[in-house]
Design a protein around this motif. Sequence first.
Motif, PDB file in Angstrom:
ATOM      1  N   GLY A  45       0.818  -1.208   0.000  1.00  8.35           N
ATOM      2  CA  GLY A  45       0.000   0.000   0.000  1.00  8.35           C
ATOM      3  C   GLY A  45       0.847   1.253   0.000  1.00  8.35           C
ATOM      4  N   GLU A  46       0.197   2.380  -0.193  1.00 11.34           N
ATOM      5  CA  GLU A  46       0.887   3.671  -0.224  1.00 11.34           C
ATOM      6  C   GLU A  46       0.799   4.322   1.142  1.00 11.34           C
ATOM      7  OE1 GLU A  46      -0.563   5.954  -3.506  1.00 11.34           O
ATOM      8  OE2 GLU A  46      -0.046   4.426  -4.981  1.00 11.34           O
ATOM      9  N   TRP A  47       1.399   3.700   2.115  1.00 15.86           N
ATOM     10  CA  TRP A  47       1.433   4.150   3.492  1.00 15.86           C
ATOM     11  C   TRP A  47       2.648   3.515   4.158  1.00 15.86           C
ATOM     12  CZ3 TRP A  47       1.212  -0.400   6.100  1.00 15.86           C
ATOM     13  CH2 TRP A  47       0.530  -1.450   5.498  1.00 15.86           C
ATOM     14  N   ALA A  48       2.961   3.943   5.367  1.00 18.64           N
ATOM     15  CA  ALA A  48       4.127   3.422   6.091  1.00 18.64           C
ATOM     16  C   ALA A  48       3.700   2.900   7.451  1.00 18.64           C
ATOM     17  CB  ALA A  48       5.189   4.503   6.258  1.00 18.64           C
ATOM     18  N   LEU A  49       4.436   1.933   7.954  1.00 16.50           N
ATOM     19  CA  LEU A  49       4.201   1.438   9.309  1.00 16.50           C
ATOM     20  C   LEU A  49       4.451   2.564  10.315  1.00 16.50           C
ATOM     21  CD1 LEU A  49       6.084  -1.982   9.005  1.00 16.50           C
ATOM     22  CD2 LEU A  49       3.601  -1.662   9.129  1.00 16.50           C
ATOM     23  N   PRO A  50       3.806   2.517  11.471  1.00 13.04           N
ATOM     24  CA  PRO A  50       3.947   3.619  12.451  1.00 13.04           C
ATOM     25  C   PRO A  50       5.221   3.548  13.276  1.00 13.04           C
ATOM     26  CG  PRO A  50       2.470   1.947  13.329  1.00 13.04           C
ATOM     27  CD  PRO A  50       2.824   1.506  11.928  1.00 13.04           C
ATOM     28  N   PHE A  51       6.141   2.629  12.931  1.00  9.48           N
ATOM     29  CA  PHE A  51       7.322   2.403  13.748  1.00  9.48           C
ATOM     30  C   PHE A  51       8.551   3.088  13.172  1.00  9.48           C
ATOM     31  CE2 PHE A  51       4.758  -1.568  13.474  1.00  9.48           C
ATOM     32  CZ  PHE A  51       4.162  -1.487  14.726  1.00  9.48           C
ATOM     33  N   THR A  52       9.566   3.179  14.011  1.00  9.91           N
ATOM     34  CA  THR A  52      10.885   3.580  13.550  1.00  9.91           C
ATOM     35  C   THR A  52      11.831   2.407  13.785  1.00  9.91           C
ATOM     36  OG1 THR A  52      12.722   5.145  13.832  1.00  9.91           O
ATOM     37  CG2 THR A  52      11.400   4.684  15.785  1.00  9.91           C
ATOM     38  N   GLY A  53      12.502   1.965  12.734  1.00  9.09           N
ATOM     39  CA  GLY A  53      13.418   0.850  12.857  1.00  9.09           C
ATOM     40  C   GLY A  53      12.700  -0.494  12.927  1.00  9.09           C
ATOM     41  N   HIS A  54      13.266  -1.404  13.717  1.00  7.74           N
ATOM     42  CA  HIS A  54      12.804  -2.782  13.784  1.00  7.74           C
ATOM     43  C   HIS A  54      11.561  -2.913  14.656  1.00  7.74           C
ATOM     44  CE1 HIS A  54      14.093  -7.276  14.489  1.00  7.74           C
ATOM     45  NE2 HIS A  54      12.952  -7.153  13.835  1.00  7.74           N
ATOM     46  N   ALA A  55      10.490  -3.477  14.097  1.00 14.21           N
ATOM     47  CA  ALA A  55       9.298  -3.823  14.867  1.00 14.21           C
ATOM     48  C   ALA A  55       9.269  -5.338  15.041  1.00 14.21           C
ATOM     49  CB  ALA A  55       8.041  -3.346  14.161  1.00 14.21           C
ATOM     50  N   HIS A  56       8.625  -5.811  16.113  1.00 12.07           N
ATOM     51  CA  HIS A  56       8.652  -7.227  16.461  1.00 12.07           C
ATOM     52  C   HIS A  56       7.232  -7.785  16.506  1.00 12.07           C
ATOM     53  CE1 HIS A  56      12.885  -6.727  17.787  1.00 12.07           C
ATOM     54  NE2 HIS A  56      12.454  -5.546  18.198  1.00 12.07           N
ATOM     55  N   PHE A  57       7.065  -8.984  15.943  1.00 13.08           N
ATOM     56  CA  PHE A  57       5.760  -9.638  15.994  1.00 13.08           C
ATOM     57  C   PHE A  57       5.599 -10.347  17.334  1.00 13.08           C
ATOM     58  CE2 PHE A  57       2.879 -13.217  15.380  1.00 13.08           C
ATOM     59  CZ  PHE A  57       1.778 -12.564  14.845  1.00 13.08           C
ATOM     60  N   ASP A  58       4.500 -10.071  18.014  1.00  8.20           N
ATOM     61  CA  ASP A  58       4.208 -10.690  19.301  1.00  8.20           C
ATOM     62  C   ASP A  58       2.899 -11.462  19.178  1.00  8.20           C
ATOM     63  OD1 ASP A  58       4.764 -10.757  22.375  1.00  8.20           O
ATOM     64  OD2 ASP A  58       2.651 -10.218  22.188  1.00  8.20           O
TER      65      ASP A  58
END
Length: 335
Positions: free
Chosen positions: A186-199
């Motif tokens: 999609g034409e959007w970005a994740l709300p994180f900076t750097g590495h995000a982790h799946f929990d």
Amino acid sequence: MTAAPPPLAVSGEGLGRRLPKPFFRLEAPRGLPQYIASAFGTRIMALHPREPTGADLVPETSFPIFDVRSRGVIFGPRPKKYPARPIYLPVIGNMLFALGDGSFELLPPPPLEQPGRGGWCLWSAWFEPPPPPFERRHVTSYAVHPDDDGCTALVIISVESAGGDATTFTFDFDMGAGAFGWKRRGEWALPFTGHAHFDGDLGGFVGLCKVPDAVGHLCSCVLRRGRLRRRRRAAPAWKLGKENLFSEDPGERHVGATLVYMGRKSKFCLVECVVVGVGDDNAGQCYMYRLTTSSLSYDENGDLTTGKSRRVRYYKVPSKASTEFLLESPVAFWL
């Protein structure tokens, strides 16, 4: 980090502890191109830089890997291209994803020991999948979504470029059978900076929030797996953590931070580097690691919170680790 937290004090005075003594040390010369370390499975890789004189520290075709379980050292194949500012992500067990400026390679899982061969067999070389449709310097956040079968993974990367042709996209790299390649989500970005982790307990991703007004807060969002249809997916809703985990001590200045997932039960450790003794007298300042461990959950209102689970410890940064890169981007793993 399991004992009761010490009382917080201005400038962290009296809280500094020494890090535990290392049980393994691998020397690397200072002043050379960036020394690179990453981890996958129970192994830590140590990619030494090339000597300007051409006299490499280790054989040209290999690099050392330390196994924390066996406390033994093996040698893996060097990447085909020396990665610049690499992003390393362990995927599908012990496979390693490496994205750098002008390079994209995958390292297959290490070989199993074969009886009768002295525990030695050939490790397959890195291979180059289809190149990404973006540049490494534009990457703002990244994560890995494991599949339920434990055999496939989805690497998710957001990119943002500035300037007159500013663009924002999120891409998937699907490592499932028959879907090996990049697709635009999609034409959007994740709300994180750097590495995000799946929990898995929270059912989504957790990372440091990139919103300027929420620096130091964690946030979470849910991304669905499955095939991408013709219509690309909308940006996911996300929730902001209630607490600021960065130091708010007026006697400390934030330098950099890394978020580490502790493997289960929504436990995280924020490794923050701070300068203690902020002022004009540089001689009176020192660098410290401020480790904040906490367990995340959603409260009765559905808000993301650490509750009363936070524990804080301060450790003195070893003088040999006081380089600009390691201060701004602390390197830490949970194995």
